[in-house]
Design a protein around this motif. Structure first.
Motif, short mmCIF file in Angstrom:
data_model
loop_
_atom_site.label_atom_id
_atom_site.label_comp_id
_atom_site.label_asym_id
_atom_site.label_seq_id
_atom_site.Cartn_x
_atom_site.Cartn_y
_atom_site.Cartn_z
N ILE A 349 0.84 -1.21 0.00
CA ILE A 349 0.00 0.00 0.00
C ILE A 349 0.87 1.25 0.00
O ILE A 349 0.63 2.20 -0.78
CB ILE A 349 -0.94 -0.01 1.22
N LEU A 350 1.88 1.28 0.84
CA LEU A 350 2.77 2.45 0.92
C LEU A 350 3.47 2.69 -0.41
O LEU A 350 3.63 3.84 -0.85
CB LEU A 350 3.79 2.26 2.04
N ASP A 351 3.86 1.62 -1.05
CA ASP A 351 4.50 1.75 -2.36
C ASP A 351 3.53 2.32 -3.39
O ASP A 351 3.90 3.16 -4.21
CB ASP A 351 5.03 0.38 -2.80
N ALA A 352 2.26 1.90 -3.33
CA ALA A 352 1.25 2.36 -4.29
C ALA A 352 0.97 3.84 -4.16
O ALA A 352 0.67 4.52 -5.16
CB ALA A 352 -0.04 1.57 -4.11
N VAL A 353 1.04 4.38 -2.94
CA VAL A 353 0.77 5.81 -2.74
C VAL A 353 2.08 6.61 -2.63
O VAL A 353 2.07 7.78 -2.23
CB VAL A 353 -0.10 6.05 -1.49
N ASP A 354 3.18 5.96 -2.99
CA ASP A 354 4.49 6.61 -2.98
C ASP A 354 4.82 7.18 -1.59
O ASP A 354 5.43 8.24 -1.48
CB ASP A 354 4.55 7.72 -4.05
#
Length: 633
Positions: A349-354
């Motif tokens: 999730i953190l990767d998806a929202v940068d």
């Protein structure tokens, strides 16, 4: 997302080990067993919205008196309807205390006042929805020990084979249904056991009346179950009562379906879910045990309790969907596991929202995803603490007050974004009008998402078909004008049909399958589709359709991320402005979160029984041939 999946039924079983007068004296009512059965069923109401039924058997009833009572009802309020029917039996008597408090009189004169009780909650996956399809099922005979009542949470993959075996035995079942075949298979070997014992005792010179008693005392329940279940292929928890009072609760060799029990000197109780037993009897978690795979909990008429093996246990593959979605989250271990599922999604999730927490709002749909959402939020807080620690400790220069305030103020923006307002009735038949109605099922909370700036992350427990997302939820969320919507599933991609009780049996229903087929066509690999079909056909000709899941080849050329990206394209309505991304749980993380429930065939294609491979291959062939039907009877 928020798509209701019909699934496993629920069972409840109670054996009172004392006379009814004991419960009247200790608990103030001779209806103690019925009251507890009602509680067990209500606490498992999540397991049946299509129907319910109960059956009771009275012990040691004199000939000429009814000793088996059964009642079944249809619909989401069936449990209440069943017990309202039972309550009416006692309505007039309640006004006469000397009778209502006389346990012996009640047993002799009022139905359902038995010492052996069973209950069932039904989810009709593909069967007909009528009261005749509701459990318990009854096989009647004038000999008390030949009567059989069964109910269960099960599905057999080899019904045709089981039917052929019944034909060979000379039987003619009235339906091609697994419930009927199971009932008749157990019934056949119950009859056989009765006959063998009758012949034995007759040769010893006993009278017929004596023989009836001796048969009841000497019936070998485990032997009957061993002979009955020898060729069953499926997932099952089945409860049964013989007319004279012997009872059993049996569980499949792979432990696919759940079964728990508790016993003391007053009672033996079994159910599909552990918290139901804990709540109904106010007992600690460590007092509730799991019925071992391939074993049956057997309660003899004399009160003797044992757990006996009827089939050699296989590698345990308990259904992981029970942990993710089906069972109530009030079970202590399920609650922890669901939180862990949410926690483990945080890196993706953190990767998806940068890693932009300042401009990201986190929410969940529907309520069944709430516990996993708590775990996700905990994971985000853990990441924030680590970030704050690293930022403050690694700064070589002095940090300004403003910068310090910014670092310390970082927190996930957790909001209730969507609220299901009403279950709309589909009284409008035109598709266009119906879709417009569906798009208003949820209300959204306005003013929480900064238009065209914020990411919106919404968590669900599973995404099966994707139609609700495309037709409704994504359109609703897009009204808030987020920059990006990240749809997160706490379950992995559902790629394969279930054949053990869940309403997921057609390949075309899975958006992951749709995505894989689209990718094969886009990348010039359509030959894989036809080669897979040919392998399935050849396997049927050679009688090897159970040996291998050929459908794995459809997914093999692509990574999970590639399939997720294609799913995002498929479910994105053309008219929305927000970018859509889809994130699924990984199989590795599922097993980390649920280490004792490794049944993952709907995600991995690794079926715990040979019949599973047969079903998945048949489901693919049905899809290729345009047959909109399930791949098993």
């Amino acid at each position: 997302m928020s798509e209701a999946i019909k699934h496993e039924c629920g069972i409840a079983f109670i054996r009172l080990l004392k006379p009814l007068s004991f419960y009247q004296q200790k608990y103030g009512t001779a209806l103690y067993g019925l009251n507890k059965l009602y509680l067990l069923m209500e606490k498992q109401h999540n397991r049946g919205q299509d129907g319910a039924g109960i059956a009771t058997i009275k012990l040691d009833v004199t000939p000429g008196n009814r000793y088996i009572s059964r009642y079944r009802a249809m619909g989401s309020t069936a449990v209440s309807e069943v017990f309202e029917y039972v309550q009416k039996k006692f309505a007039d008597i309640q006004a006469i205390p000397e009778l209502f408090q006389n346990a012996e009189w009640l047993k002799e004169n009022v139905s359902f006042t038995g010492e052996v009780l069973m209950g069932h909650l039904r989810y009709g996956t593909h069967g007909k929805n009528s009261v005749e399809n509701c459990h318990p099922f009854l096989r009647q005979n004038n000999w008390m020990s030949r009567n059989l009542v069964i109910a269960g949470n099960f599905n057999m993959t080899n019904v045709d084979e089981l039917l052929d075996q019944l034909f060979e035995l000379g039987q003619h079942p009235k339906e091609r249904a697994d419930t009927v075949t199971v009932l008749e298979k157990i019934g056949h070997f119950l009859d056989d056991e009765n006959q063998q014992l009758f012949d034995q005792f007759k040769q010893e010179g006993h009278s017929n009346a004596e023989i009836s008693r001796l048969i009841a005392e000497n019936i070998d329940v485990a032997k009957i179950l061993k002979r009955s279940a020898k060729t069953w292929d499926g997932g099952y928890t089945i409860e049964g009562i013989f007319g004279h009072g012997d009872a059993f609760v049996m569980r499949d060799p792979s432990g696919i379906r759940p079964a728990y029990y508790y016993q003391d000197d007053e009672i033996v109780v079994a159910a599909s879910e552990r918290p139901a037993i804990q709540t109904a009897f106010n007992i600690p978690i460590e007092s509730v045990r799991e019925i071992k795979p391939g074993h049956a909990l057997i309660v003899k008429k004399n009160g003797q309790v044992s757990e006996e093996m009827f089939r050699e246990p296989e590698e345990q593959k308990s259904c992981s969907f029970e942990r993710i979605y089906f069972s109530r989250g009030s079970d202590a271990s399920i609650y922890r596991e669901r939180k862990q599922l949410g926690r483990l999604l945080c890196p993706q999730i953190l990767d998806a929202v940068d890693y932009d927490l300042k401009n990201t709002v986190f929410s969940f749909i529907p309520n069944t995803a709430e516990v996993a959402f708590y775990g996700m939020v905990e994971g985000l807080h853990k990441y924030i603490k680590r970030y704050q620690k690293d930022t403050l400790l690694k700064r070589s220069d002095k940090i300004s007050d403003k910068e310090l305030e910014e670092v310390l103020s970082i927190a996930p923006r957790v909001e209730k974004i969507a609220i299901k307002d009403v279950k709309l009735r589909t009284f409008i038949t035109q598709d266009a009008d119906r879709q417009d109605m569906v798009s208003h099922v949820y209300d959204t909370t306005y003013g929480l998402v900064n238009a065209y700036t914020d990411n919106l992350v919404v968590l669900d427990d599973s995404i099966v078909r994707g139609t609700t997302l495309k037709q409704s939820i994504l359109k609703i969320l897009d009204r808030l004008k987020p920059k990006q919507v990240v749809v997160v599933s706490s379950a992995p991609q559902i790629r394969y049909p279930d054949c053990y009780g869940i309403d997921m049996s057609r390949m075309g229903e899975f958006v992951a399958f749709e995505a894989a087929i689209a990718l094969l066509k886009e990348t010039g690999r359509e030959n894989v589709i036809y080669e897979t079909y040919e392998k399935c056909q050849q396997a049927v000709i050679e009688g090897k359709e159970k040996q291998e899941n050929f459908i794995k080849a459809i997914y093999a050329p692509f990574t999970d991320d590639q399939i997720s990206a294609k799913i995002a394209q498929i479910i994105s309505p053309k008219e929305i402005n927000a970018k859509v991304e889809v994130i699924y749980q990984t199989l590795d993380n599922l097993h980390k979160a649920c280490p004792d429930h490794l049944g993952d065939w709907y995600f991995s294609g690794n079926y715990p029984t040979p019949g599973g491979n047969k079903v998945v291959n048949k489901a693919f062939m049905n899809w290729m041939e345009g047959k909109n039907q399930r791949a098993y009877v």
